[in-house]
Motif scaffolding. Structure first.
Motif, PDB file in Angstrom:
ATOM      1  N   ASN A 213      -5.214  -7.543 -10.454  1.00 25.11           N
ATOM      2  CA  ASN A 213      -5.200  -6.388 -10.679  1.00 25.11           C
ATOM      3  C   ASN A 213      -3.758  -5.805 -11.570  1.00 25.11           C
ATOM      4  OD1 ASN A 213      -6.378  -4.264  -9.341  1.00 25.11           O
ATOM      5  ND2 ASN A 213      -6.784  -6.504  -7.507  1.00 25.11           N
ATOM      6  N   ASN A 214      -4.610  -4.917 -12.505  1.00 27.51           N
ATOM      7  CA  ASN A 214      -2.518  -4.838 -13.350  1.00 27.51           C
ATOM      8  C   ASN A 214      -2.184  -3.559 -13.202  1.00 27.51           C
ATOM      9  OD1 ASN A 214      -5.313  -3.268 -14.389  1.00 27.51           O
ATOM     10  ND2 ASN A 214      -4.683  -3.011 -16.593  1.00 27.51           N
ATOM     11  N   VAL A 215      -3.059  -2.700 -12.507  1.00 24.94           N
ATOM     12  CA  VAL A 215      -2.850  -1.539 -11.639  1.00 24.94           C
ATOM     13  C   VAL A 215      -1.186  -1.346 -10.296  1.00 24.94           C
ATOM     14  CG1 VAL A 215      -2.825   0.789 -10.724  1.00 24.94           C
ATOM     15  CG2 VAL A 215      -4.574  -0.193 -12.026  1.00 24.94           C
ATOM     16  N   PRO A 216      -1.077  -2.038 -10.143  1.00 26.09           N
ATOM     17  CA  PRO A 216       0.265  -2.772  -9.419  1.00 26.09           C
ATOM     18  C   PRO A 216       1.315  -3.669 -10.105  1.00 26.09           C
ATOM     19  CG  PRO A 216      -1.959  -3.912  -8.533  1.00 26.09           C
ATOM     20  CD  PRO A 216      -2.676  -3.268  -9.354  1.00 26.09           C
ATOM     21  N   HIS A 217       0.907  -2.770 -11.131  1.00 28.34           N
ATOM     22  CA  HIS A 217       1.282  -4.046 -12.314  1.00 28.34           C
ATOM     23  C   HIS A 217       3.055  -4.604 -12.119  1.00 28.34           C
ATOM     24  CE1 HIS A 217       2.395  -4.401 -16.833  1.00 28.34           C
ATOM     25  NE2 HIS A 217       3.636  -4.167 -16.554  1.00 28.34           N
ATOM     26  N   VAL A 218       3.605  -3.981 -11.023  1.00 27.74           N
ATOM     27  CA  VAL A 218       5.366  -5.070 -10.470  1.00 27.74           C
ATOM     28  C   VAL A 218       5.027  -5.532  -9.777  1.00 27.74           C
ATOM     29  CG1 VAL A 218       6.899  -3.798 -12.433  1.00 27.74           C
ATOM     30  CG2 VAL A 218       6.548  -3.140 -10.202  1.00 27.74           C
TER      31      VAL A 218
ATOM     32  N   ALA B 186      11.319   3.959 -12.349  1.00 26.61           N
ATOM     33  CA  ALA B 186      11.449   2.686 -11.432  1.00 26.61           C
ATOM     34  C   ALA B 186      10.752   1.747 -11.936  1.00 26.61           C
ATOM     35  CB  ALA B 186      10.587   3.098  -9.930  1.00 26.61           C
ATOM     36  N   THR B 187       9.274   1.940 -12.436  1.00 21.94           N
ATOM     37  CA  THR B 187       8.568   0.486 -12.166  1.00 21.94           C
ATOM     38  C   THR B 187       8.856   0.622 -14.154  1.00 21.94           C
ATOM     39  OG1 THR B 187       5.995   1.628 -11.378  1.00 21.94           O
ATOM     40  CG2 THR B 187       5.871   0.018 -13.143  1.00 21.94           C
ATOM     41  N   LEU B 188       9.104   1.158 -14.855  1.00 21.32           N
ATOM     42  CA  LEU B 188       9.777   0.324 -16.407  1.00 21.32           C
ATOM     43  C   LEU B 188      10.624   0.332 -16.256  1.00 21.32           C
ATOM     44  CD1 LEU B 188       9.307   0.865 -19.145  1.00 21.32           C
ATOM     45  CD2 LEU B 188      10.217   3.121 -19.059  1.00 21.32           C
ATOM     46  N   GLN B 189      11.735   0.499 -15.335  1.00 20.75           N
ATOM     47  CA  GLN B 189      13.092  -0.488 -14.526  1.00 20.75           C
ATOM     48  C   GLN B 189      13.254  -1.473 -14.400  1.00 20.75           C
ATOM     49  OE1 GLN B 189      14.986   3.048 -12.869  1.00 20.75           O
ATOM     50  NE2 GLN B 189      16.007   3.419 -14.504  1.00 20.75           N
ATOM     51  N   VAL B 190      12.243  -2.048 -13.632  1.00 18.07           N
ATOM     52  CA  VAL B 190      12.142  -3.266 -12.822  1.00 18.07           C
ATOM     53  C   VAL B 190      11.033  -4.435 -13.471  1.00 18.07           C
ATOM     54  CG1 VAL B 190       9.922  -4.273 -10.870  1.00 18.07           C
ATOM     55  CG2 VAL B 190      11.191  -1.741 -10.548  1.00 18.07           C
ATOM     56  N   VAL B 191       9.864  -3.472 -14.732  1.00 18.50           N
ATOM     57  CA  VAL B 191       9.495  -4.534 -15.657  1.00 18.50           C
ATOM     58  C   VAL B 191      11.071  -5.571 -16.814  1.00 18.50           C
ATOM     59  CG1 VAL B 191       8.751  -4.738 -17.949  1.00 18.50           C
ATOM     60  CG2 VAL B 191       7.947  -3.429 -15.826  1.00 18.50           C
ATOM     61  N   LYS B 192      11.673  -4.159 -16.893  1.00 18.59           N
ATOM     62  CA  LYS B 192      13.602  -4.655 -17.518  1.00 18.59           C
ATOM     63  C   LYS B 192      13.906  -5.266 -16.593  1.00 18.59           C
ATOM     64  CE  LYS B 192      12.263  -1.997 -21.308  1.00 18.59           C
ATOM     65  NZ  LYS B 192      12.032  -2.140 -22.523  1.00 18.59           N
ATOM     66  N   ASP B 193      14.800  -4.922 -15.496  1.00 14.01           N
ATOM     67  CA  ASP B 193      15.042  -5.794 -14.753  1.00 14.01           C
ATOM     68  C   ASP B 193      14.636  -7.172 -14.197  1.00 14.01           C
ATOM     69  OD1 ASP B 193      16.714  -3.498 -15.292  1.00 14.01           O
ATOM     70  OD2 ASP B 193      16.677  -2.505 -12.996  1.00 14.01           O
ATOM     71  N   GLU B 194      13.418  -7.263 -14.342  1.00 24.01           N
ATOM     72  CA  GLU B 194      12.670  -8.282 -13.308  1.00 24.01           C
ATOM     73  C   GLU B 194      12.643  -9.853 -14.503  1.00 24.01           C
ATOM     74  OE1 GLU B 194      10.640  -7.921  -9.963  1.00 24.01           O
ATOM     75  OE2 GLU B 194      11.947  -6.821  -9.026  1.00 24.01           O
TER      76      GLU B 194
END
Lengths: 428, 428
Positions: free
Chosen positions: A48-53, A311-319
């Motif tokens: 599953n790619n939808v729950p991306h983070v 929030a999703t975009l920030q988590v991609v960056k922060d993590e």
């Protein structure tokens, strides 16, 4: 008499609702890369790619809760959420992609993108590959040859053979294969022009995900790009699958292959499962669309959707999830290659970042697709608690596309389980 | 130099994004029927139907938070949320509406409904009124005469004059007006048949919301229903606006007017702002669609969407909001009628439940529409902290359609403010 869930589903949703696996999974909980069914059984989510983070990421859940409890309206009032998000989103692009239109599904995004191309070119002809999927609206469904629209195709739609690095068109590889693809597009442009609708756009997933993610080097789309430009058309890059860092080396699939699209669409992973999608374009393109089409989407770009997407975009960056996709993807592909030294059925291993897989064949010489076998593998993996699936031109390619926090330990579990299932599954 | 919100919006979203009011409202918070802007100013929301059970209703927010933190996947896995919801939703219908397809926007729902009609009839011709709006996909945009699609209309689309109880077609009232409408539909059926696409469906909002919600008695659609049936076509009832108890006397607009549709679509208010929409149909209709069209919607019917929709439906029931709509709507309409005894510009007062308004005219004899005036009224109301809008064939009808917990005290504030704005706004 107890009605089963499957019976209840058929009663309330009608027949023919697609479901995964011979024994469907009844999920009740998710966290990170793990899912649990109603019996408490744990699954490793490799699909599953939808729950991306990651399933139920606490920062995304918190953002949704906080905004849902504060305000949720539409873009006919002013709100900073959509502006902050579009600023952050467009910053991940190269110039000149500086504006966005927000909607709710990838289908809606592609439906808008087709009209944006029409606004730019004044034409309506669209070319897609013969093994793609871009969504389910009436107009976008026209672009599917794997699921032909009842009533037939519009004159404005044409198809070209999907790229295939394992069985290249005409047997030619590398840039000769690229030129063959460009020539096929040129041919269909002529067809559309002869039909009177003219050529508007070539729409493609720059990772050719549904086509089985062929291994194509950077620059591979240069010849077709030149053909499209010369004909006065534009290119829509459908980033619904490769976008948001999944391919590892780049944030977007078109950046990885070196394509310079005119319009970019995105959806599924954008807000970790909240229904958010977008079309990103240079301002003059957005202006051309908005001056010809009056478009308003009630739910599109609402404050809650934007909070979830931000929030999703920030988590991609922060993590550092893009870097993680690159590292763990490469590690897992190594594991698949090692399996390929021991299992003859693995004809090809390919992929980038956390979107990879293996093409299964009955015979490495003839490359005869092992379509029934890969289906058995997928069901076997499910029985052993690992969720993945298959796709490709011959539906014989294992599709592995987990949530982005997938770790090396997760990859080990995937490879070990696949080893066990390969060992016990008869090829024919 | 400080960039204003409007400038930032144009920079990031492109030009021509529609916005309400001469001085747009920058909202930051909502609760019940109240909204607050960035300066802390309070507004009474007399317009927004999307926050159906009130802005940020705690039960809906809690349902979203709880499910978003537990699991959010898609319908290719089994989940009880969608089944429980569809069971509750279809229970609000008369037989035989027993199945539903969930998607994300009203546009998607209508796009599916058109194909469902195609699956039932084998034809593609669609008839709509000349002042309706059913959504924004390529196919659904074809049904708008107020916003013509660049590139022109398909041969499969035809229009009939919208019903108008204040200025009835041909000057005839009541059932003669109904017969004139049916005759116009019969004429367009013949046009579609002559064009070769045949007649598939008449799509209409059973409350004719965008047409200015004309005052039509139960049975008014009987003649057209007979015409459609005789021609082998089906009727799609677009309940995006009147549905979910808003009209007060009935849960659905088609029940109020006594229409027996074949397919029903819904959207906006369904999950209080969460992007959820649906097509409800008898099982054999759903089967006809699903056996001809392979349709899957990634976000459609996901567990969070279903939890939001279920909570919204439960609040409508538990808080008796349909009854409230009936009571408060009737009370507010009385208030408007009292204003009409003092203001000559109010040519007609009409509506049902919490969807009502007043048609403004320059002269009661000639019924000349006071279009510019109603726009001034709307802006004047906004300046006094009451949000409403206007619509109708001549865009001269005040549109009042508040969240469902709207109270008599709220209605008093609305009428008193309107009195003050009417008193100070010059008619010409």
């Amino acid at each position: 008499m107890t009605e089963t869930l499957m019976q209840r589903r058929a009663r309330l949703l009608g027949p023919n609702m697609s479901v995964f696996y011979e024994e469907p999974v009844h999920l009740v909980r998710g966290q990170g890369v793990k899912l649990w069914d109603a019996d408490g059984r744990e699954y490793l989510d490799c699909y599953n790619n939808v729950p991306h983070v990651g399933h139920c990421h606490p920062r995304v859940v918190e953002a949704i809760c906080q905004q849902a409890g504060t305000l949720n309206t539409h873009t006919r009032y002013l709100h900073e959420g959509i502006l902050d998000y579009v600023e952050a989103l467009t910053a991940t692009f190269d110039d000149p992609f500086d504006t966005a239109l927000l909607c709710c599904t990838g289908s809606e995004a592609n439906d808008v993108a087709l009209r944006m191309a029409q606004a730019l070119t004044g034409k309506t002809g669209v070319i897609a590959t013969d093994h793609t999927y871009h969504g389910n609206t009436t107009a976008v469904h026209q672009l599917s040859q794997t699921n032909p629209p009842p009533g037939g195709y519009w004159d404005s739609v044409a198809f070209v053979p999907a790229p295939d690095s394992y069985r290249p068109l005409g047997g030619v590889a590398g840039m000769a294969h690229a030129q063959a693809f460009a020539d096929a597009v040129a041919e269909q442009i002529a067809v559309l022009e002869a039909r009177g609708c003219g050529f508007s756009t070539l729409i493609l997933c720059p990772y050719f995900a549904n086509e089985g993610f062929p291994d194509l080097p950077p620059g591979w789309l240069d010849p077709v790009q030149e053909v499209v430009r010369k004909a006065g058309g534009v290119i829509i890059a459908d980033e619904v699958q490769p976008g948001f860092g999944r391919v590892g080396t780049h944030f977007w699939g078109h950046q990885k292959i070196g394509l310079r699209p005119d319009i970019v669409t995105m959806g599924k992973p954008m807000a970790n499962g909240h229904p958010v999608a977008a079309v990103v374009a240079p301002r003059d393109t957005m202006q051309a669309f908005r001056s010809r089409f009056r478009y308003f989407n009630t739910f599109g770009g609402n404050p809650v959707s934007c909070a979830a997407a931000m929030a999703t975009l920030q988590v991609v960056k922060d993590e550092n999830l893009q870097q993680n996709a690159r590292d763990v993807g490469a590690y897992a592909v190594e594991g698949l290659r090692e399996l390929a030294t021991r299992y003859e059925c693995i004809g090809d291993v390919r992929g980038a970042g956390l979107f990879f897989g293996a093409e299964m064949v009955l015979d490495r010489e003839t490359k005869e697709p092992a379509t029934a076998f890969v289906k058995k593998l997928s069901n076997g993996m499910r029985q052993k608690g690992v969720l993945l699936n298959f796709l490709g031109i011959h539906y014989n390619v294992l599709k592995i596309r987990p949530p982005m926090p997938f770790s090396r330990a997760n990859a080990d579990q995937l490879i070990e389980t696949l080893d066990a299932v390969l060992a016990e599954t008869p090829l024919a």
